[in-house]
Design a protein around this motif. Structure first.
Motif, mmCIF file in Angstrom:
data_model
loop_
_atom_site.group_PDB
_atom_site.id
_atom_site.type_symbol
_atom_site.label_atom_id
_atom_site.label_comp_id
_atom_site.label_asym_id
_atom_site.label_seq_id
_atom_site.Cartn_x
_atom_site.Cartn_y
_atom_site.Cartn_z
ATOM 1 N N VAL A 60 95.269 43.189 12.375
ATOM 2 C CA VAL A 60 94.181 43.534 13.299
ATOM 3 C C VAL A 60 93.079 44.298 12.568
ATOM 4 C CG1 VAL A 60 93.584 44.783 15.414
ATOM 5 C CG2 VAL A 60 95.816 43.688 15.216
ATOM 6 N N ILE A 61 93.473 45.306 11.804
ATOM 7 C CA ILE A 61 92.515 46.165 11.127
ATOM 8 C C ILE A 61 91.650 45.404 10.128
ATOM 9 C CG2 ILE A 61 92.304 48.163 9.566
ATOM 10 C CD1 ILE A 61 94.977 49.165 10.834
ATOM 11 N N ASP A 62 92.255 44.437 9.437
ATOM 12 C CA ASP A 62 91.521 43.685 8.426
ATOM 13 C C ASP A 62 90.345 42.907 9.006
ATOM 14 O OD1 ASP A 62 93.097 44.640 6.414
ATOM 15 O OD2 ASP A 62 94.321 42.832 6.206
ATOM 16 N N ASP A 63 90.405 42.580 10.288
ATOM 17 C CA ASP A 63 89.290 41.883 10.934
ATOM 18 C C ASP A 63 88.049 42.752 11.047
ATOM 19 O OD1 ASP A 63 90.748 39.571 11.269
ATOM 20 O OD2 ASP A 63 91.345 40.017 13.332
ATOM 21 N N TYR A 64 88.235 44.068 10.892
ATOM 22 C CA TYR A 64 87.117 45.005 11.048
ATOM 23 C C TYR A 64 86.605 45.540 9.712
ATOM 24 C CZ TYR A 64 88.193 45.170 16.042
ATOM 25 O OH TYR A 64 88.407 44.841 17.365
ATOM 26 N N GLU A 65 87.354 45.299 8.643
ATOM 27 C CA GLU A 65 86.939 45.849 7.339
ATOM 28 C C GLU A 65 86.278 44.774 6.479
ATOM 29 O OE1 GLU A 65 89.247 49.670 5.961
ATOM 30 O OE2 GLU A 65 90.542 47.934 5.777
ATOM 31 N N LYS A 89 107.285 48.112 6.567
ATOM 32 C CA LYS A 89 106.244 47.135 6.215
ATOM 33 C C LYS A 89 105.931 46.145 7.343
ATOM 34 C CE LYS A 89 104.864 43.870 2.612
ATOM 35 N NZ LYS A 89 104.556 42.721 3.489
ATOM 36 N N PRO A 90 106.902 45.595 8.087
ATOM 37 C CA PRO A 90 106.529 44.669 9.171
ATOM 38 C C PRO A 90 105.615 45.321 10.207
ATOM 39 C CG PRO A 90 108.852 44.444 8.644
ATOM 40 C CD PRO A 90 108.366 45.638 7.879
ATOM 41 N N MET A 91 105.858 46.591 10.551
ATOM 42 C CA MET A 91 104.970 47.304 11.466
ATOM 43 C C MET A 91 103.576 47.407 10.876
ATOM 44 S SD MET A 91 103.318 50.469 11.742
ATOM 45 C CE MET A 91 104.242 51.499 10.598
ATOM 46 N N MET A 92 103.499 47.784 9.600
ATOM 47 C CA MET A 92 102.208 47.927 8.946
ATOM 48 C C MET A 92 101.475 46.593 8.865
ATOM 49 S SD MET A 92 101.356 49.548 5.204
ATOM 50 C CE MET A 92 102.114 48.201 4.286
ATOM 51 N N ASP A 93 102.196 45.526 8.535
ATOM 52 C CA ASP A 93 101.579 44.201 8.464
ATOM 53 C C ASP A 93 101.028 43.778 9.826
ATOM 54 O OD1 ASP A 93 102.231 44.061 5.797
ATOM 55 O OD2 ASP A 93 103.995 42.783 6.096
ATOM 56 N N PHE A 94 101.765 44.094 10.876
ATOM 57 C CA PHE A 94 101.332 43.769 12.237
ATOM 58 C C PHE A 94 99.970 44.406 12.507
ATOM 59 C CE2 PHE A 94 100.968 44.356 16.761
ATOM 60 C CZ PHE A 94 101.647 43.305 17.353
ATOM 61 N N MET A 95 99.836 45.679 12.186
ATOM 62 C CA MET A 95 98.586 46.385 12.438
ATOM 63 C C MET A 95 97.494 46.014 11.442
ATOM 64 S SD MET A 95 98.718 47.781 15.152
ATOM 65 C CE MET A 95 99.808 48.403 16.418
ATOM 66 N N ASN A 96 97.849 45.796 10.188
ATOM 67 C CA ASN A 96 96.848 45.411 9.202
ATOM 68 C C ASN A 96 96.180 44.092 9.542
ATOM 69 O OD1 ASN A 96 97.046 47.693 7.646
ATOM 70 N ND2 ASN A 96 98.396 46.788 6.105
ATOM 71 N N ALA A 137 90.555 53.127 2.583
ATOM 72 C CA ALA A 137 90.580 52.000 3.511
ATOM 73 C C ALA A 137 91.202 52.399 4.845
ATOM 74 C CB ALA A 137 91.356 50.837 2.907
ATOM 75 N N LEU A 138 90.808 51.712 5.904
ATOM 76 C CA LEU A 138 91.398 51.941 7.221
ATOM 77 C C LEU A 138 92.785 51.309 7.324
ATOM 78 C CD1 LEU A 138 88.324 51.297 9.551
ATOM 79 C CD2 LEU A 138 89.347 53.499 8.962
ATOM 80 N N ARG A 139 92.986 50.211 6.617
ATOM 81 C CA ARG A 139 94.275 49.524 6.699
ATOM 82 C C ARG A 139 95.394 50.428 6.186
ATOM 83 N NH1 ARG A 139 96.751 45.591 3.071
ATOM 84 N NH2 ARG A 139 95.984 43.995 4.504
ATOM 85 N N GLY A 140 96.598 50.098 6.560
ATOM 86 C CA GLY A 140 97.736 50.912 6.176
ATOM 87 C C GLY A 140 98.156 50.707 4.734
#
Length: 237
Positions: free
Chosen positions: A232-237, A223-230, A94-97
């Motif tokens: 965004v990333i989840d909108d593309y997966e 985890k808060p950093m990863m959640d922040f980016m996920n 997966a692209l997400r973290g």
């Protein structure tokens, strides 16, 4: 988890990375692998307690093969010199973290986040940083984040970054990415080409009864950093 059994095997295979030796010591591999799988299973159960999303994953979904794919590599060594596991709610590809655990003699580490993103998603992540700057800074400039993942943000191609004990962003541009303001106060975060936070740990980190507590603190910090980016990333997966 019997870390000495794992590390002894990995040291031996590094010195004898050939199929003949491996065949003669297959039972050593199986014993070390069983210990590693037990430890990863414990880690998965612990991570679920603070990140229930990964509860969809089974142990087999998180483990990497020990056999190397040598088809396109100049290094024809048939076996890896480490054990690795990646715990991600959407699987290892997966692209997400997610959460990565790496055991290798002299090179053990924990990592959180993603290590590669296509340009459109990376651009969206950078825009999200600028649009929600205060929230982002709370994630990456907390005392614990700086303690575990301190970085000088020097340009990096990814490989040399892992030589340092800890850091944030495996690959970093030399300059501000095209289309973004060069005078942005927090431009160092826009220069990142990934959002991976890593922390090397000593070989004895995984020993004893408290290694899961130590692992949890490091993973929770990122985890808060990863959640922040996920988000965004989840909108593309």
């Amino acid at each position: 988890m019997d870390t000495q059994k794992i590390l002894t095997f990995l040291n031996n295979v590094a010195a004898n990375n050939n199929r003949e030796w491996f065949a003669a010591h297959k039972s050593d591999y199986e014993d070390a692998r069983a210990e590693w799988e037990h430890g990863v299973g414990q880690a998965l159960q612990r991570i679920v307690t603070f990140d229930p999303e990964v509860g969809t994953q089974q142990l087999k979904d998180c483990l990497y093969r020990f056999y190397r794919d040598t088809r396109f590599s100049p290094d024809k060594s048939p076996y890896k010199n480490h054990f690795g596991a990646y715990i991600n709610a959407k699987g290892k590809k997966a692209l997400r973290g997610g959460y990565y655990i790496h055991m290798q003699p002299g090179n053990c580490l924990l990592a959180v986040g993603n290590y590669w993103l296509p340009t459109p998603i990376l651009t969206a992540c950078r825009n999200e940083i600028m649009a929600n700057e205060d929230e982002w800074l709370r994630c990456v400039e907390s005392r614990d984040f700086k303690k575990f993942f301190k970085d000088d943000f020097a340009p990096s191609d990814g490989q040399d970054a892992l030589d340092s004990k800890q850091g944030f962003g495996l690959a970093k541009l030399k300059q501000c990415p095209v289309g973004f303001p060069r005078d942005y106060a927090h431009v160092k975060y826009l220069r990142l080409k990934d959002y991976c936070a890593w922390h090397h740990v000593p070989e004895d980190f995984f020993e004893g009864d408290d290694w899961l507590d130590k692992m949890e603190r490091i993973f929770r910090t990122a985890k808060p950093m990863m959640d922040f980016m996920n988000a965004v990333i989840d909108d593309y997966e």
